[in-house]
Design a protein around this motif. Structure first.
Motif, PDB file in Angstrom:
ATOM      1  N   ASP A   1       0.887  -1.290  -0.095  1.00 32.75           N
ATOM      2  CA  ASP A   1      -0.011  -0.024   0.155  1.00 32.75           C
ATOM      3  C   ASP A   1       0.760   1.247  -0.054  1.00 32.75           C
ATOM      4  O   ASP A   1       1.962   1.323   0.633  1.00 32.75           O
ATOM      5  N   VAL A   2       0.536   2.264  -0.522  1.00 36.23           N
ATOM      6  CA  VAL A   2       1.030   3.679  -0.252  1.00 36.23           C
ATOM      7  C   VAL A   2       0.144   4.560   0.049  1.00 36.23           C
ATOM      8  O   VAL A   2      -1.115   5.060  -0.364  1.00 36.23           O
ATOM      9  N   THR A   3       0.670   5.451   1.027  1.00 37.98           N
ATOM     10  CA  THR A   3      -0.023   6.251   1.824  1.00 37.98           C
ATOM     11  C   THR A   3       0.414   7.684   1.436  1.00 37.98           C
ATOM     12  O   THR A   3       1.424   8.081   1.262  1.00 37.98           O
ATOM     13  N   PHE A   4      -0.509   8.589   1.315  1.00 31.22           N
ATOM     14  CA  PHE A   4      -0.356   9.883   0.544  1.00 31.22           C
ATOM     15  C   PHE A   4      -1.273  10.993   1.343  1.00 31.22           C
ATOM     16  O   PHE A   4      -2.520  10.643   1.771  1.00 31.22           O
ATOM     17  N   THR A   5      -0.715  12.115   1.464  1.00 30.56           N
ATOM     18  CA  THR A   5      -1.627  13.125   1.985  1.00 30.56           C
ATOM     19  C   THR A   5      -1.924  14.215   1.021  1.00 30.56           C
ATOM     20  O   THR A   5      -0.932  14.728   0.142  1.00 30.56           O
ATOM     21  N   VAL A   6      -3.062  14.883   0.777  1.00 31.76           N
ATOM     22  CA  VAL A   6      -3.530  15.448  -0.435  1.00 31.76           C
ATOM     23  C   VAL A   6      -3.009  16.842   0.046  1.00 31.76           C
ATOM     24  O   VAL A   6      -3.284  17.260   1.105  1.00 31.76           O
ATOM     25  N   GLY A   7      -2.471  17.497  -0.871  1.00 30.04           N
ATOM     26  CA  GLY A   7      -2.113  19.012  -0.873  1.00 30.04           C
ATOM     27  C   GLY A   7      -2.965  19.951  -0.624  1.00 30.04           C
ATOM     28  O   GLY A   7      -4.232  19.884  -0.856  1.00 30.04           O
ATOM     29  N   THR A   8      -2.724  21.068  -0.148  1.00 24.42           N
ATOM     30  CA  THR A   8      -3.596  22.115   0.191  1.00 24.42           C
ATOM     31  C   THR A   8      -3.481  23.359  -0.977  1.00 24.42           C
ATOM     32  O   THR A   8      -4.169  24.441  -0.427  1.00 24.42           O
ATOM     33  N   ASP A   9      -2.748  23.236  -1.847  1.00 24.14           N
ATOM     34  CA  ASP A   9      -2.650  24.238  -2.638  1.00 24.14           C
ATOM     35  C   ASP A   9      -2.969  23.873  -4.020  1.00 24.14           C
ATOM     36  O   ASP A   9      -2.823  25.046  -4.938  1.00 24.14           O
ATOM     37  N   GLY A  10      -3.767  22.862  -4.275  1.00 21.36           N
ATOM     38  CA  GLY A  10      -4.416  22.793  -5.597  1.00 21.36           C
ATOM     39  C   GLY A  10      -3.297  22.516  -6.679  1.00 21.36           C
ATOM     40  O   GLY A  10      -3.892  22.015  -7.634  1.00 21.36           O
ATOM     41  N   GLU A  11      -2.256  22.187  -6.313  1.00 20.64           N
ATOM     42  CA  GLU A  11      -1.192  21.711  -7.331  1.00 20.64           C
ATOM     43  C   GLU A  11      -1.512  20.150  -7.744  1.00 20.64           C
ATOM     44  O   GLU A  11      -1.890  19.436  -6.759  1.00 20.64           O
ATOM     45  N   LEU A  12      -1.131  19.760  -8.945  1.00 14.60           N
ATOM     46  CA  LEU A  12      -1.487  18.365  -9.524  1.00 14.60           C
ATOM     47  C   LEU A  12      -0.079  17.363  -8.598  1.00 14.60           C
ATOM     48  O   LEU A  12       0.746  17.782  -8.420  1.00 14.60           O
ATOM     49  N   GLN A  13      -1.046  16.267  -7.995  1.00 15.76           N
ATOM     50  CA  GLN A  13       0.093  15.533  -7.204  1.00 15.76           C
ATOM     51  C   GLN A  13       0.159  13.939  -8.282  1.00 15.76           C
ATOM     52  O   GLN A  13      -0.996  13.586  -8.561  1.00 15.76           O
ATOM     53  N   THR A  14       1.258  13.386  -8.153  1.00 17.19           N
ATOM     54  CA  THR A  14       1.424  12.046  -8.808  1.00 17.19           C
ATOM     55  C   THR A  14       1.927  10.976  -7.950  1.00 17.19           C
ATOM     56  O   THR A  14       2.577  11.365  -7.120  1.00 17.19           O
ATOM     57  N   ILE A  15       0.825  10.027  -7.667  1.00 19.46           N
ATOM     58  CA  ILE A  15       1.078   8.877  -6.671  1.00 19.46           C
ATOM     59  C   ILE A  15       1.384   7.760  -7.459  1.00 19.46           C
ATOM     60  O   ILE A  15       0.832   7.131  -8.550  1.00 19.46           O
ATOM     61  N   THR A  16       2.753   6.978  -7.410  1.00 17.57           N
ATOM     62  CA  THR A  16       3.097   6.080  -8.234  1.00 17.57           C
ATOM     63  C   THR A  16       3.110   4.545  -7.429  1.00 17.57           C
ATOM     64  O   THR A  16       3.782   4.854  -6.136  1.00 17.57           O
ATOM     65  N   MET A  17       2.682   3.651  -7.914  1.00 19.99           N
ATOM     66  CA  MET A  17       2.779   2.328  -7.479  1.00 19.99           C
ATOM     67  C   MET A  17       3.444   1.508  -8.463  1.00 19.99           C
ATOM     68  O   MET A  17       3.122   1.287  -9.643  1.00 19.99           O
ATOM     69  N   THR A  18       4.334   0.594  -8.145  1.00 24.94           N
ATOM     70  CA  THR A  18       5.199  -0.101  -9.010  1.00 24.94           C
ATOM     71  C   THR A  18       4.918  -1.745  -8.641  1.00 24.94           C
ATOM     72  O   THR A  18       5.091  -2.061  -7.560  1.00 24.94           O
ATOM     73  N   ASP A  19       4.650  -2.435  -9.738  1.00 22.97           N
ATOM     74  CA  ASP A  19       4.341  -3.881  -9.600  1.00 22.97           C
ATOM     75  C   ASP A  19       5.523  -4.656  -9.831  1.00 22.97           C
ATOM     76  O   ASP A  19       6.098  -4.645 -11.033  1.00 22.97           O
TER      77      ASP A  19
END
Length: 243
Positions: free
Chosen positions: A213-231
Motif C-alpha cells: 500500500d502507498v499512503t499519501f496526503t492531499v496537498g492544500t495548494d491545488g497543485e497536481l500530485q502524482t502517486i506512483t505504485m510499482t508492481d
C-alpha cells in the motif's frame, strides 16, 4: 456616510491539464525522469544536440469538475480593516448580495474560512467599496484537489493494465475503485485537501505480484500530485542437470 450594494460570487477556477502527460520511467525500482535529464544535459552543454523526450501517456478521468460552476458549501466572511466580521455565510450556489451595509470608500477583505470537500482554500480578496452607487462585483475562485495515479511495471517501466486499484480514506472506506487500462488515472475535486489516503492494490495481473500500500496526503495548494505504485513480477529459474 454613503453605503454600497455588493455582489459576491464564489466560483470554480479551471486548471485542467492536457489529455496526455509525461511521467518518469521506472527501472530497477528507481525513478528516472528522462525529461529532467534532457533539460539538465542541455543546461550543462553535455547533451550535444541529442533530444530526449519523456514518454506521453493518456489520462483517464475518474472524477472531474465543471469549469466556472458555483461552489456550494464554502464558509465565507467579510472583514473590515480591523478584522471585525461584517458578514458571515455559507455559499448555496447563488450570488450573495450585501445591500447598504458596507461603507463607501472603505476597504474590506473577503475571507474563506473553510472550503467544501475536494476544494482548497482561496487567497483572501481585498476590495474597496466604490463611492458612486454602482454594484461592486467581487469574485473569489476556488481551486480543487488534483491527484494522478500511476501504475508502473517493474519489468518494462511502462504503465500496467488490468490492475484492480482502490483508494481508501483514513477509516478504510473505499473512495475510488477502478481497473487500470494502461492510462494514468486522475481524480479532480474528490479527495479532501489535507487528508491522508491509502492507494491499495486489490489484485495484480498474471505474472505480477501485489504491491505494498502507498499512503499519501492531499496537498492544500491545488497543485497536481502524482502517486506512483510499482508492481514487481514473478521470477522463476529452471535448471536442467545430469544425475
Amino acid at each position: 456616510m454613503k453605503k454600497k450594494i455588493l455582489l459576491i460570487i464564489l466560483s470554480l477556477t479551471l486548471i485542467l491539464g492536457s489529455v496526455s502527460v509525461a511521467v518518469a520511467a521506472v527501472t530497477g525500482g528507481e525513478e528516472k525522469n528522462e525529461a529532467a535529464k534532457a533539460a539538465d544535459a542541455a543546461a550543462t552543454g553535455s547533451d550535444k544536440g541529442a533530444e530526449t523526450k519523456a514518454p506521453q501517456y493518456e489520462v483517464t478521468m475518474l472524477h472531474s469538475v465543471v469549469s466556472g460552476a458555483a461552489v456550494i458549501g464554502s464558509h465565507l466572511q467579510i472583514l473590515d480593516k480591523d478584522g471585525d466580521i461584517m458578514d458571515d455565510w455559507i455559499t448555496d450556489g447563488t450570488d450573495h448580495v450585501i445591500n447598504a451595509r458596507l461603507i463607501a470608500g472603505e476597504t474590506y477583505t473577503l475571507h474563506e474560512v473553510s472550503a467544501p470537500a475536494g476544494y482548497v482554500l482561496a487567497p483572501d480578496v481585498t476590495f474597496t467599496v466604490s463611492e458612486d452607487g454602482s454594484i461592486d462585483e467581487i469574485v473569489m475562485q476556488d481551486d480543487y484537489t488534483k491527484i494522478q495515479f500511476v501504475k508502473i511495471s517493474e519489468l518494462t517501466g511502462e504503465l500496467l493494465a488490468d490492475v484492480h486499484m482502490q483508494v481508501w480514506d483514513k477509516d478504510d472506506k473505499v473512495i475510488l475503485d477502478w481497473i487500470t487500462d494502461g492510462t494514468i488515472a486522475q481524480a479532480d475535486g474528490l479527495l479532501v485537501a489535507g487528508e491522508t489516503y491509502t492507494l491499495h492494490e486489490v489484485s495484480a495481473p498474471n505474472g505480477y505480484v501485489l504491491a505494498d500500500d502507498v499512503t499519501f496526503t492531499v496537498g492544500t495548494d491545488g497543485e497536481l500530485q502524482t502517486i506512483t505504485m510499482t508492481d514487481d513480477y514473478t521470477k522463476v529459474r529452471i535448471k536442467k542437470t545430469t544425475k
